[in-house]
Structure formats: structure tokens, C-alpha cells
Design an enzyme around this catalytic site. Sequence first.
Site, PDB file in Angstrom:
ATOM      1  N   LYS A  49      34.830  15.769  50.469  1.00  0.00           N
ATOM      2  CA  LYS A  49      33.863  15.996  51.803  1.00  0.00           C
ATOM      3  C   LYS A  49      33.351  14.253  51.320  1.00  0.00           C
ATOM      4  O   LYS A  49      32.833  13.971  51.733  1.00  0.00           O
ATOM      5  CB  LYS A  49      32.714  17.105  51.648  1.00  0.00           C
ATOM      6  CG  LYS A  49      33.138  18.069  52.451  1.00  0.00           C
ATOM      7  CD  LYS A  49      33.386  19.505  51.446  1.00  0.00           C
ATOM      8  CE  LYS A  49      33.164  20.984  51.791  1.00  0.00           C
ATOM      9  NZ  LYS A  49      32.943  21.768  51.138  1.00  0.00           N
ATOM     10  N   GLN A  93      29.258  25.137  47.680  1.00  0.00           N
ATOM     11  CA  GLN A  93      30.966  25.386  47.348  1.00  0.00           C
ATOM     12  C   GLN A  93      31.192  26.684  47.021  1.00  0.00           C
ATOM     13  O   GLN A  93      30.998  26.710  45.891  1.00  0.00           O
ATOM     14  CB  GLN A  93      31.333  23.889  46.714  1.00  0.00           C
ATOM     15  CG  GLN A  93      33.549  23.892  47.323  1.00  0.00           C
ATOM     16  CD  GLN A  93      33.696  24.025  48.024  1.00  0.00           C
ATOM     17  OE1 GLN A  93      33.178  22.655  49.172  1.00  0.00           O
ATOM     18  NE2 GLN A  93      34.492  24.053  48.796  1.00  0.00           N
ATOM     19  N   ASP A 116      25.861  23.775  56.588  1.00  0.00           N
ATOM     20  CA  ASP A 116      27.033  24.940  56.614  1.00  0.00           C
ATOM     21  C   ASP A 116      26.237  25.768  57.847  1.00  0.00           C
ATOM     22  O   ASP A 116      26.842  26.374  58.474  1.00  0.00           O
ATOM     23  CB  ASP A 116      26.688  25.924  55.321  1.00  0.00           C
ATOM     24  CG  ASP A 116      28.862  24.925  54.013  1.00  0.00           C
ATOM     25  OD1 ASP A 116      29.209  23.690  55.478  1.00  0.00           O
ATOM     26  OD2 ASP A 116      28.466  25.267  53.770  1.00  0.00           O
TER      27      ASP A 116
END
Length: 281
Positions: A49, A93, A116
Site C-alpha cells: 500500500k 490493517q 476502507d
Amino acid sequence: MATILDGRKLKTKILANLKSKIAQMEEKPSLTVILVGNNPASLIYVNNKKRTAEEIGINSNIITYPSSVTEDELLAKIHQLNKDDSVNAILVQLPLPGHISKEKVINMIDPKKDVDGFTPYNFGKLFSGEIPFVYPCTPKGILLLLDEYGIELDGKHAVIVGRSNIVGKPLLQMMLNRNATVSICHSHTKNLADITKTADILVSAVGENIIEEKMLKPGCVVVDVGIFKDAAGRTRGDVDFENVSKIASYISPVPGGVGPMTITSLMLNTVELFEKSKKRL
Ligand code: NAP
């Protein structure tokens, strides 16, 4: 033979456009990733990422904690990032160590920085038919891939295998938004093949090699979200690619299908949150 839904190719195209757009911005979008512990898969995902973000001009920052970090410390850090105007997008994460509540941590993220789309605010907006700040990355990436190949959802029967919060549930709503008729299956579903055989579009997000040719209607579109290592250490998806690709019209490979689209969506979402924050000023 099925046409390959090529996620790598589409990722290259979308990120090239995004890079040009960011190059013209005076101030750059920023993505902050929180990583707890040293789960090897998480380390790889987080580094990918960061690398992708930097390649296209997004400022990225990884904050790491040992797995012994307390829930309170983590919540305090998120609170601080929420208040920091230089941070546009926050990603925690997953998975987190067992002593930390995933729900509490996600709930703490400001929905305006929830890259997200997992906070109850953004999830609630999605399920009430309103527009969330951003859509969850993997379902968003799947729809981008289907759109790229001109695969229409309106009136189609889409069958999703897997009902997680990160893939199956948000994808259900996003496909409904496109007027598909959607069925969602899970580990308690009886006679799975009877349902999958009726799919015009089949999406599998399980993490086991369960989708065989005999479970599908010839000509269906197959999207394989699953990714895991088999006993020999090879990367596999949920679908028997070799045989299913002989009867499907389109199929996404693993690797190279949905995976690249998830990271592409993360970059798109970071830029979207940045642009929305600028409009609020
Ligand atoms: P998850 O939370 O473990 O969910 C798996 C789902 O599969 C659950 O809903 C489970 O049912 C269902 N399931 C398990 N066995 C089944 C069976 N025999 N028949 C039907 N359904 C069954 O997993 P996830 O986080 O959604 O991830 C799923 C897979 O996608 C994993 O391999 C993951 O690595 C991969 N993934 C890939 C990407 C990407 O970008 N490529 C992104 C996200 C996830 P229950 O709900 O009843 O337990």
C-alpha cells in the site's frame, strides 16, 4: 475460453490517470496506515500500500505498534489522527491482536477519514441507500473490473459466496444499487451448487478452493476474490480456474484479478477523501 478480467492491466490504467491528477495538485493527499504486530501477510499488504501510494504521489505514513499495544493507546492515536488536518485517510490493517476490539477501533475512525468505508456511519449510509464518504475497497474494485469489461448488472442474477463485512455484505448492497438480483451464500447454505448454477455473475470470497465447473451455468461471469496458499505453498483462489475458464464467459485470475483492484480502490478512496476534505474548507 473465458476472457480474463485483467485486474493488473486496469490497475495500471487507473493509477496512471490518478498519478497525473495528483501531479497537478498543489497539496498532496495523504494515507496513514496503522499496523499492529508482525503478521507476515499484513506486513506485505501494508508495504504494498505504501509503495503504491508513493508511486503515484500520495504521501503515506505507516505507524507501527508491537502486538502488546493496549486498546487505549491505539484509540488515543486514532483520536489524534482524526484531529490532524494533514491526515486525510486512515486505515487500520486487520487482523488485530485478540485483546483489541476491532469494532471499537473501527468505530473510533472519523467517517470522513475512513478510507476502507468500514465505520458504522459509512456502512449505514451504504445500506440505507445513501452515499457513504467512500465505498469499501474490494467490492468497489470488483465493480470497476466488471464495468471495464462492459458487464452489465441490471436485471442479472448475481450470486455472492461469502458474507464478510469486507467483501460479501457491502458487495450485496452495491450490486443491488445497480439493479442486480443478488443472492448471498455462506457456510450454512444448503445445496450451494443449486444456487450457484443460477448465477449470471458468480463472486466467490471464501478462502477455500470450492467453486467447480459443475456448479456453474455455461457463459456465466466468474469473479474470484479468494486468495490463500495451498499445501504446496502456491497462491490459489476459490475457483478451479483451469476447468471453469472453459465454460465461463469471463473469469478473474488469482493472482492478478481482484487483488490489484482492491489496492487501486484504496488509492482512489484516498484521493476522494482528500478532495472531499478540501471542499469542506
Ligand atoms: P471471511 O471473513 O473468512 O469470510 C469467509 C466467508 O466464506 C464467510 O461468510 C463464510 O461463511 C463463507 N464460507 C466458508 N466456507 C464456506 C463454504 N464451504 N461454503 C460457502 N461459504 C463458505 O473471509 P473474507 O475476509 O471475506 O475473505 C475471503 C477470501 O477473500 C479470503 O481468501 C481472503 O484472503 C480473500 N480476500 C481477498 C481480497 C483481495 O483483494 N483479493 C480482499 C479481501 C479478501 P460464514 O459466514 O457462515 O462463516
